[in-house]
Design an enzyme around this catalytic site. Structure first.
Site: not given
Length: 305
Positions: A12, A80-81, A125-127, A144-145, A150, A235
């Protein structure tokens, strides 16, 4: 002859930007490098199943396998991933200086919907939980993406806005003018930080990457990820954490929420800098003892449905 360090990355735009950033830093130190974009793991064969090696991360799995198979030497990720438990034989070799850790709201037309009812999009889920906790009358759509995908989906739909990590948009110079900082939203553990992984037995790459390590970011993300790992070891739950340095102290903010945002357990502490090594663990235990254990049980059950 000096070894060429093969830098593995997803393909990406953001992942490639991050890989080139690490490449430049290594080149500046006199190292030879090569970028290898790894797209699919379909033709990769292993002697052992992935689960036996502890390979779990949906965004990191392909590069984990490529590194174990010797196709690449190091892998660059948005920290974070990366799962809190790394695969057998892979280690964290450098954490780069953190960029903006905040979440931002990119909106389509205006912000009037904040006062009434609106629809925002996010795959986190957090956001989702933090947004619904603050705006319980709003609707959240799944998004997603990669970053560019996005952003395009936001343009193509009649949503009022979508939530992004500021750092990702900044890095590829794609932040629209129609955005607001969500200063109230506690970010994902390690958001805004990049990490470089290497094989445990590769002393050359580990020594090279050690020069890129930012100690302050390393410590703060360690605390945040320890908090995450202690709460649920992955996560998938709505968990936010942010550690920052002050004068000889660490300020920590953490949160655990129900998926629908209706329940929220927060914690905030300022402690002397010398107490950082177990800080994430102790604060997570405090949340677990304050209703968090029951909430985590409910979250896991709801996500199975």
């Amino acid at each position: 002859m000096k070894k060429t360090i093969r830098i593995g990355t997803r393909d990406s735009e953001l992942a490639l930007w991050q890989a080139h950033d690490v490449e430049k830093k290594l080149n500046d130190l006199g190292h030879k490098t090569q970028i290898i974009a790894v797209k699919s793991q379909g033709d990769i064969q292993l002697d052992k199943p992935l689960y036996e090696l502890g390979i779990t991360g949906i965004f990191t799995k392909t590069l984990d396998v490529a590194m174990i198979n010797g196709q690449i030497d190091i892998a660059v990720h948005s920290m974070k991933d990366v799962p809190t438990a790394l695969p057998i034989g892979i280690v964290q070799a450098a954490v780069l200086q953190r960029a903006d850790e905040k979440d931002i709201l990119v909106y389509n037309n205006n912000l009037d919907f904040l006062e009434t009812a609106g629809t925002i999009a996010t795959g986190s889920l957090r956001r989702q939980a933090l947004w619904l906790n603050r705006y319980p009358n709003h609707k959240v759509e799944d998004l997603r993406g990669n970053v560019n995908t996005r952003l395009q989906k936001l343009k193509d739909n009649n949503w009022d806005g979508a939530i992004f990590a500021a750092a990702g948009l900044d890095r590829i110079n794609s932040k629209p003018t129609t955005f607001v900082n969500l200063d109230w939203m506690i970010p994902a553990p390690a958001q805004g930080a990049m990490v470089v992984l290497a094989m445990q037995n590769d002393e050359f790459c580990k020594d090279a990457l050690a020069e890129l390590n930012d100690l302050e970011t390393d410590i703060c993300t360690y605390i945040e990820r320890q908090f995450l790992k202690t709460l649920e070891g992955g996560c998938t739950a709505p968990i936010g954490a942010l550690a920052t340095f002050g004068d000889d102290e660490v300020l920590f903010k953490g949160v655990l929420l129900a998926v629908d945002g209706q329940q929220k357990i927060e914690i905030e502490r300022t402690v002397p800098i010398q107490e950082w090594k177990k800080l994430g663990y102790h604060l997570a235990q405090e949340i677990l003892n304050n209703g968090g254990a029951e909430l985590m049980k409910n979250i896991k059950e709801s996500l199975k449905k």
